[in-house]
Design a protein around this motif. Structure first.
Motif, PDB file in Angstrom:
ATOM      1  N   MET A  36      26.695  33.943  37.785  1.00 35.42           N
ATOM      2  CA  MET A  36      25.461  33.036  38.295  1.00 35.42           C
ATOM      3  C   MET A  36      24.843  32.323  37.090  1.00 35.42           C
ATOM      4  O   MET A  36      24.205  31.332  37.233  1.00 35.42           O
ATOM      5  N   GLN A  37      24.959  33.007  36.115  1.00 36.53           N
ATOM      6  CA  GLN A  37      24.341  32.264  34.760  1.00 36.53           C
ATOM      7  C   GLN A  37      24.899  31.023  34.619  1.00 36.53           C
ATOM      8  O   GLN A  37      24.315  30.031  34.283  1.00 36.53           O
ATOM      9  N   VAL A  38      26.120  30.950  34.593  1.00 39.41           N
ATOM     10  CA  VAL A  38      27.095  29.668  34.437  1.00 39.41           C
ATOM     11  C   VAL A  38      26.388  28.620  35.354  1.00 39.41           C
ATOM     12  O   VAL A  38      26.708  27.493  35.357  1.00 39.41           O
ATOM     13  N   LYS A  39      26.149  29.092  36.746  1.00 37.79           N
ATOM     14  CA  LYS A  39      25.772  28.025  37.670  1.00 37.79           C
ATOM     15  C   LYS A  39      24.398  27.998  37.669  1.00 37.79           C
ATOM     16  O   LYS A  39      23.828  27.314  38.427  1.00 37.79           O
ATOM     17  N   GLY A  40      23.715  28.130  36.664  1.00 35.39           N
ATOM     18  CA  GLY A  40      22.435  28.061  36.526  1.00 35.39           C
ATOM     19  C   GLY A  40      21.172  28.859  37.362  1.00 35.39           C
ATOM     20  O   GLY A  40      20.025  28.643  37.370  1.00 35.39           O
ATOM     21  N   GLN A  41      21.804  29.873  37.928  1.00 36.06           N
ATOM     22  CA  GLN A  41      20.913  31.152  38.480  1.00 36.06           C
ATOM     23  C   GLN A  41      20.646  32.098  37.567  1.00 36.06           C
ATOM     24  O   GLN A  41      21.614  32.901  37.162  1.00 36.06           O
ATOM     25  N   ARG A  42      19.367  32.527  37.312  1.00 38.52           N
ATOM     26  CA  ARG A  42      18.827  33.531  36.449  1.00 38.52           C
ATOM     27  C   ARG A  42      18.830  34.953  37.393  1.00 38.52           C
ATOM     28  O   ARG A  42      17.676  35.111  37.774  1.00 38.52           O
ATOM     29  N   LEU A  43      19.936  35.435  37.318  1.00 39.20           N
ATOM     30  CA  LEU A  43      19.870  37.080  37.735  1.00 39.20           C
ATOM     31  C   LEU A  43      19.951  37.945  36.823  1.00 39.20           C
ATOM     32  O   LEU A  43      20.437  37.937  35.578  1.00 39.20           O
ATOM     33  N   ARG A  44      19.127  39.083  36.885  1.00 40.91           N
ATOM     34  CA  ARG A  44      19.252  40.161  36.096  1.00 40.91           C
ATOM     35  C   ARG A  44      19.405  41.741  36.804  1.00 40.91           C
ATOM     36  O   ARG A  44      18.891  42.059  37.755  1.00 40.91           O
ATOM     37  N   ALA A  45      20.213  42.308  36.119  1.00 44.12           N
ATOM     38  CA  ALA A  45      20.373  43.855  36.701  1.00 44.12           C
ATOM     39  C   ALA A  45      19.400  44.557  36.001  1.00 44.12           C
ATOM     40  O   ALA A  45      19.165  44.306  34.896  1.00 44.12           O
ATOM     41  N   PHE A  46      18.830  45.680  36.727  1.00 45.29           N
ATOM     42  CA  PHE A  46      17.880  46.560  36.146  1.00 45.29           C
ATOM     43  C   PHE A  46      17.992  47.918  36.396  1.00 45.29           C
ATOM     44  O   PHE A  46      17.327  48.739  36.141  1.00 45.29           O
ATOM     45  N   VAL A  47      19.234  48.421  36.849  1.00 49.66           N
ATOM     46  CA  VAL A  47      19.480  49.896  37.043  1.00 49.66           C
ATOM     47  C   VAL A  47      20.997  50.041  37.690  1.00 49.66           C
ATOM     48  O   VAL A  47      21.236  49.245  38.428  1.00 49.66           O
ATOM     49  N   LEU A  48      21.399  50.760  36.868  1.00 54.80           N
ATOM     50  CA  LEU A  48      22.985  51.176  37.273  1.00 54.80           C
ATOM     51  C   LEU A  48      23.356  52.166  38.252  1.00 54.80           C
ATOM     52  O   LEU A  48      22.651  53.260  38.215  1.00 54.80           O
ATOM     53  N   GLN A  49      24.357  51.775  39.014  1.00 49.34           N
ATOM     54  CA  GLN A  49      24.856  53.105  39.893  1.00 49.34           C
ATOM     55  C   GLN A  49      26.108  53.540  39.479  1.00 49.34           C
ATOM     56  O   GLN A  49      26.376  54.587  39.767  1.00 49.34           O
ATOM     57  N   GLY A  50      26.944  52.456  39.085  1.00 55.00           N
ATOM     58  CA  GLY A  50      28.289  52.770  38.466  1.00 55.00           C
ATOM     59  C   GLY A  50      28.663  52.378  37.155  1.00 55.00           C
ATOM     60  O   GLY A  50      28.531  51.291  36.679  1.00 55.00           O
ATOM     61  N   ARG A  51      29.432  53.412  36.537  1.00 56.19           N
ATOM     62  CA  ARG A  51      29.835  52.874  35.071  1.00 56.19           C
ATOM     63  C   ARG A  51      31.225  52.666  35.019  1.00 56.19           C
ATOM     64  O   ARG A  51      31.524  52.546  33.928  1.00 56.19           O
ATOM     65  N   ALA A  52      31.919  52.616  35.802  1.00 56.85           N
ATOM     66  CA  ALA A  52      33.215  52.194  36.145  1.00 56.85           C
ATOM     67  C   ALA A  52      33.383  51.450  37.341  1.00 56.85           C
ATOM     68  O   ALA A  52      32.860  51.806  38.546  1.00 56.85           O
ATOM     69  N   PRO A  53      34.275  50.398  37.523  1.00 50.58           N
ATOM     70  CA  PRO A  53      34.225  49.755  38.899  1.00 50.58           C
ATOM     71  C   PRO A  53      34.859  50.432  40.154  1.00 50.58           C
ATOM     72  O   PRO A  53      34.506  50.049  41.279  1.00 50.58           O
ATOM     73  N   GLN A  54      35.471  51.781  39.979  1.00 54.17           N
ATOM     74  CA  GLN A  54      36.212  52.400  40.976  1.00 54.17           C
ATOM     75  C   GLN A  54      36.987  51.491  42.064  1.00 54.17           C
ATOM     76  O   GLN A  54      37.304  52.186  43.177  1.00 54.17           O
TER      77      GLN A  54
END
Length: 345
Positions: A98-116
């Motif tokens: 979404m950054q490439v599309k001009g949308q400023r999104l931000r992650a702020f807490v993790l639930q998974g450290r591998a995609p599963q």
């Protein structure tokens, strides 16, 4: 110009977050009632979200969270962009897309450290499968087109020289519909998550090709730590609602820690009956397979942003050509405060 704007925004946001009091949740919440979108809430991928809900961690933080469940992560993302959701529980890589599309999104807490995410083939329709190259021209089921399951499938296929337009991508969801599609032979392969994967493996309806539930294998596939499920939102939401973001991070960090201490029986009691897909033993196996890939503390790895960017760039020319501001797609500030407040969960 776009990159400079992101750098400036990240700098300003970082300053604002650094100035936020350590006990953020003790402050009045700007938006105590909010809507959180997720694509496939029943998945082990999003287990911390369910635990935060069922164990009352959101309520403990003064939050009234309505969880809107969609067929896949791309649909949850659309809800955020469209304004019907405030926050998403979804895949980390959407912040880059979404950054490439001009949308400023931000992650702020993790639930998974591998995609599963597991890519596997259908033994019924592909009994002579030998390598990923055999999937050219085949029908591949994903939770929803454009979701992380689709992205991981594209990534694995690309390593075998198969382009996205050389397969048929079919959305099958993340529950009984996905299981039925595989067993009926409607798809030749599947990129999906637990408990769907474990259920199909136990019944002999899936042959694993790539398994990123195993952290070491995920790191090998992607060439580094690949952040998975997280809470992300619009940068503007974080700026307007820092106490609310802190409360959400607190709840998820507590859930992350609770899961690491939990046994199979604790999990069975904590999740809705519908998650079990009619077989508790399957869900227990799925939990044990996924537990190692779940985040123990909510921290997003520093190398994770570059790993995700590199993976996406390998299958998306637009991302490969873009200058991604990795500092703008995530922050660990809220997580650090959450871990300081709840060192033992």
């Amino acid at each position: 110009m776009l990159n400079r704007r992101h750098l400036l925004t990240a700098s300003l946001a970082g300053s604002a977050l650094a100035a936020w009091p350590l006990r953020g949740s003790a402050q009045a919440l700007e938006k105590p009632k909010l809507t959180l979108a997720v694509g496939g809430k029943n998945l082990l991928y999003y287990l911390p979200l369910t635990i935060a809900e069922t164990q009352g961690f959101f309520k403990d933080e003064g939050l009234d969270v309505t969880i809107a469940d969609f067929a896949g992560g791309s649909r949850a993302l659309q809800a955020l962009v469209g304004g019907s959701a405030d926050v998403v529980s979804g895949a980390f890589e959407h912040t880059i897309n979404m950054q490439v599309k001009g949308q400023r999104l931000r992650a702020f807490v993790l639930q998974g450290r591998a995609p599963q995410i597991v890519l596997g083939v259908n033994p019924k329709t592909m009994p002579n499968f030998k390598s990923v190259a055999d999937l050219r021209g085949k029908k591949i089921g994903v939770t929803a087109p454009g979701s992380s399951t689709n992205i991981v499938a594209n990534f694995v296929l690309a390593k075998a020289g198969i382009k996205p337009n050389e397969v048929s991508i079919i959305g099958v969801g993340a529950g009984p519909g996905a299981v039925a599609a595989m067993r009926a032979g409607q798809i030749d392969a599947m990129s999906n998550l637990d408990p769907v994967i474990t259920l199909l493996l136990r019944s002999g309806d899936l042959k694993v090709v790539s398994d990123t539930r195993i952290v070491a294998e995920a790191d090998k596939v992607f060439g580094g730590p690949m952040p998975a499920a997280c809470l992300y939102t619009q940068q503007s939401f974080i700026e307007r609602n820092p106490a609310t973001a802190q409360a959400l991070a607190n709840a998820i960090v507590r859930a992350d820690r609770w899961i690491q201490r939990a046994g199979a029986s604790d999990i069975i009691k904590a999740v809705p009956e519908s998650y079990l897909l009619g077989d508790r033993a399957v869900y227990v196996d799925a939990f044990l397979a996924a537990k190692g890939a779940l985040s123990p503390d909510g921290m997003i790895p520093e190398a994770g942003g570059e790993t995700a960017r590199r993976a996406l760039a390998s299958i998306d020319p637009e991302i490969a050509a873009a200058k991604i501001d990795l500092a703008a797609i995530y922050t660990n500030d809220f997580v650090k405060r959450a871990n300081a407040k709840y060192p033992k969960g």
